[in-house]
Design an enzyme around this catalytic site. Structure first.
Site, PDB file in Angstrom:
ATOM      1  N   HIS A   1       0.865  -1.079  -0.124  1.00 20.30           N
ATOM      2  CA  HIS A   1       0.011   0.071  -0.010  1.00 20.30           C
ATOM      3  C   HIS A   1       0.796   1.312   0.271  1.00 20.30           C
ATOM      4  O   HIS A   1       0.672   2.251  -0.724  1.00 20.30           O
ATOM      5  CB  HIS A   1      -0.966   0.121   1.356  1.00 20.30           C
ATOM      6  CG  HIS A   1      -1.669   1.142   1.404  1.00 20.30           C
ATOM      7  ND1 HIS A   1      -3.313   1.076   1.096  1.00 20.30           N
ATOM      8  CD2 HIS A   1      -1.772   2.525   1.769  1.00 20.30           C
ATOM      9  CE1 HIS A   1      -3.820   2.195   1.628  1.00 20.30           C
ATOM     10  NE2 HIS A   1      -2.712   2.874   1.942  1.00 20.30           N
ATOM     11  N   GLU A   2       1.840   1.243   0.937  1.00 21.95           N
ATOM     12  CA  GLU A   2       2.804   2.604   0.965  1.00 21.95           C
ATOM     13  C   GLU A   2       3.582   2.628  -0.176  1.00 21.95           C
ATOM     14  O   GLU A   2       3.919   3.888  -0.518  1.00 21.95           O
ATOM     15  CB  GLU A   2       3.282   2.523   2.525  1.00 21.95           C
ATOM     16  CG  GLU A   2       2.472   2.466   3.445  1.00 21.95           C
ATOM     17  CD  GLU A   2       1.480   3.726   3.782  1.00 21.95           C
ATOM     18  OE1 GLU A   2       1.619   4.719   3.111  1.00 21.95           O
ATOM     19  OE2 GLU A   2       0.424   3.451   4.258  1.00 21.95           O
TER      20      GLU A   2
ATOM     21  N   HIS B 242       1.897   4.363  -2.885  1.00 22.98           N
ATOM     22  CA  HIS B 242       1.705   5.964  -2.508  1.00 22.98           C
ATOM     23  C   HIS B 242       3.145   6.506  -3.120  1.00 22.98           C
ATOM     24  O   HIS B 242       3.253   7.372  -3.739  1.00 22.98           O
ATOM     25  CB  HIS B 242       1.565   6.375  -1.183  1.00 22.98           C
ATOM     26  CG  HIS B 242       0.314   5.996  -0.503  1.00 22.98           C
ATOM     27  ND1 HIS B 242      -0.857   6.832  -1.159  1.00 22.98           N
ATOM     28  CD2 HIS B 242      -0.090   5.714   0.664  1.00 22.98           C
ATOM     29  CE1 HIS B 242      -1.818   6.778  -0.336  1.00 22.98           C
ATOM     30  NE2 HIS B 242      -1.456   5.859   0.732  1.00 22.98           N
TER      31      HIS B 242
ATOM     32  N   HIS C 120       3.345   6.555  -6.651  1.00 24.85           N
ATOM     33  CA  HIS C 120       2.523   7.778  -7.348  1.00 24.85           C
ATOM     34  C   HIS C 120       3.286   9.032  -7.104  1.00 24.85           C
ATOM     35  O   HIS C 120       3.507   9.887  -8.194  1.00 24.85           O
ATOM     36  CB  HIS C 120       1.405   7.867  -6.451  1.00 24.85           C
ATOM     37  CG  HIS C 120       0.231   8.700  -7.060  1.00 24.85           C
ATOM     38  ND1 HIS C 120      -1.027   8.690  -6.484  1.00 24.85           N
ATOM     39  CD2 HIS C 120       0.059   9.521  -8.142  1.00 24.85           C
ATOM     40  CE1 HIS C 120      -1.715   9.649  -7.092  1.00 24.85           C
ATOM     41  NE2 HIS C 120      -1.264  10.040  -8.044  1.00 24.85           N
TER      42      HIS C 120
END
Length: 598
Positions: A388-389, A392, A395
């Site tokens: 998940h991180e 980020h 991105h």
């Protein structure tokens, strides 16, 4: 977890490389000192922004440069502070930085009213007179979108001066929950003590030992309950602050003010809550299934994270987690995975818990490279958090690489899409690797947990925030009794009749740091829905979908968040993505029921 290590006991290779930002604290101090001169230079533009295209261009160019510098300064002191929230030196460093930023904001408070005062025709002529100004067209257009809510120069200055005070509720809560609040040990079924923190609490809640789960649950909320009035006063102050700024800028509500900043229609927020309410039967069905599979007479909230399938759970070493994530993200292409490995191999990640470390996980998108805070404990959940991180992080990496600094910082609404897309691809990969019924049931349960935790739970949080805003608008004081009452009712609605809604869970609001943001949590749910749609398109269509997705990651804030997602193939103004995601949740429930009955 048997011992929480000191920071000095963590190997360097498992810590983030903050020296990539500044080699020493002294180097940071020297850079911070230059902001005083930047402040003077920017202040010298007061009253001049409408004089000419060149003057406007010079001011925004300088602002962009100063903001880029401030972003590096912020990352260093805040990341340092999160390594050990008890460290007074870095607390002071962050305070010094924030004071300088408030001064900078105050000095530049003339910017908004002066830019708003420029006539549309004049601004269009400026773009022709100074071609370099085109670089800032998106920035100027977005700023002028708020014209009805901008104030006079003196009023803007007063709001800017309030910046330090405005940050007080969040800062106080952070010190209270991370640095000062301590908990008694949790005790397992054999009488063994386990050190309890907000980080270890999560892993204990997934334990097969119900005695440990219950003890950790009761001790955590006993700790928060001891300060229930303090916690309520902080949350009340946060909501009063939001109301003050919304009223000052003539918004109809704090929700409207918050969503206006990111250019997201209020209907997206309310549509999410409505769509979840329409599918509440699936959540209640999930709770009934959990109660049945655990074989308990009463289902309590300390049972919500317990494994439904025993004998499959295993510890996942960090190195193994990295490799699995790398393999799972193959559908995103080799270029994406090359950057992922660059992050893993070059200390973008602060991996393990240590005494005083900030709880939870996050990614901070510094221009030099992203930084990821983890509290990795070797669980399947930790592996998904890492995926998940890093979503980020990549991105941020793409937006920083392909956008000008002023357009690189994507808005919060799209922030959870890339992270959750990674999680969805990881789950599809793990499910595709196994035909074992027990292992498959274990993974499907984890997938359902994501729906429960992200789509339902975060929407419940969003509804709670909506209630807080309405109560504050009505002039109510958010007392501990009122907060507990409202929070209890929501839990009863979302979890249904098969869940025991006890006094402890009514205090849960006190441990949710996102309530000190600004209507943030709904974006987890909308982002999750968008991510499910995008991940399925990527797996189904391959390269064309990946190309659109990478373009989305590289978009920064160059378009509105709704437009960026629409270009990637998802229309979040429609309730369809949420409905489709919840349809998938229903299908997972069907398969889970068939697997455990077979």
């Amino acid at each position: 977890t048997t011992k929480i290590r000191k920071r000095s006991e963590i190997p360097v290779e498992d810590t983030w490389a903050l020296e990539d930002l500044y080699a020493t604290d002294d180097a940071w101090e020297q850079e911070l000192a230059t902001l005083a001169e930047d402040e003077k230079q920017l202040a010298s533009f007061a009253g001049k922004l409408a004089e000419s295209a060149e003057m406007l261009y010079a001011y925004i160019e300088k602002t962009e440069q100063v903001n880029a510098k401030a972003e590096l300064l912020a990352n260093y002191c805040m990341r340092k502070g999160d390594e050990d929230t008890r460290n007074a030196f870095y607390q002071a460093m962050s305070g010094k930085f924030m004071s300088q930023m408030v001064a900078l904001g105050t000095a530049c408070s003339f910017e908004t009213p002066e830019i708003m005062a420029i006539e549309d025709e004049t601004l269009e002529q400026y773009y022709k007179d100074c071609p370099g100004l085109e670089r800032y067209r998106r920035y100027l257009t977005d700023k002028r979108r708020h014209k009805a809510h901008s104030l006079s120069a003196e009023e803007e200055r007063l709001l800017a001066l309030a910046g330090d005070m405005a940050g007080a509720p969040q800062n106080i809560y952070g010190m209270f929950s991370n640095a000062d609040l301590t908990f008694d040990d949790a005790i397992d079924s054999e009488g063994k003590a386990h050190p309890l923190s907000q980080s270890t609490f999560i892993s204990y809640q997934g334990s097969d030992d119900r005695t440990l789960r219950k003890s950790a649950y009761e001790q955590l909320y006993k700790g928060f309950g001891s300060f229930r009035n303090t916690a309520a006063a902080i949350l009340n102050a946060q909501n009063k602050k939001l109301k003050f700024f919304a009223d000052a800028r003539r918004y109809n509500s704090t929700l409207e003010a918050s969503l206006s900043r990111t250019n997201v229609p209020v209907s997206v927020y309310t549509n999410l809550i409505d769509a979840v309410h329409d599918n509440m039967d699936k959540m209640h069905r999930y709770v009934r299934l959990r109660k049945k599979l655990l074989g308990v007479d009463e289902l309590h909230f300390y049972d919500v994270y317990a494994n439904l399938v025993s004998g499959v759970d295993k510890k996942i070493p960090y190195e193994e987690a990295k490799q699995t994530i790398y393999d799972a993200l193959a559908p995103l292409g080799e270029d994406y995975r090359k950057i992922l490995m660059e992050g893993f191999n070059n200390r973008w990640v602060d991996v393990y818990p240590n005494e005083g470390k900030r709880s939870g996980a996050y990614s901070a998108g510094a221009a030099i490279h992203p930084y990821v805070l983890m509290n990795y404990t070797g669980t399947l959940d930790s592996q998904f958090t890492l995926a998940h991180e890093m979503g980020h992080a990549l991105h941020s990496y793409h937006s920083n690489k392909y956008q000008n600094p002023i357009d690189a910082d994507y808005v919060i609404f799209v922030a959870e899409v890339a992270s959750t897309c990674n999680e969805a691809l990881l789950m599809e990969y793990l499910l595709g690797k196994t035909t074992d019924k027990k292992e498959r049931a274990y993974l499907i349960n984890h997938f359902m947990e994501q729906f429960k935790g992200t789509l339902y739970r975060q929407t419940m949080f969003a509804e709670f925030e909506l209630i807080l805003g309405k109560l504050t608008a009505e002039g109510k004081t958010l007392t501990a009794d009122l907060l507990c009452s409202e929070y209890r009712k929501l839990n009863e609605q979302y979890f249904g009749p098969d869940m025991v809604v006890d006094d402890q869970i009514a205090m849960e609001w006190a441990r949710i740091p996102h309530f000190y943001y600004n209507y943030y949590v709904f974006q987890y749910a909308t982002g999750y829905s968008a991510a499910i749609a995008l991940s399925r398109r990527i797996l189904k269509e391959g390269e064309p979908a990946v190309k659109d997705y990478i373009k989305f990651l590289s978009g920064g804030c160059s378009k509105s968040p709704i437009e960026l997602l629409r270009d990637a193939g998802v229309d979040m103004e429609s309730p369809e993505p949420v409905a489709q995601a919840l349809q998938l949740f229903g299908e997972l429930l069907d398969e889970m029921e068939s697997l455990v009955e077979a």
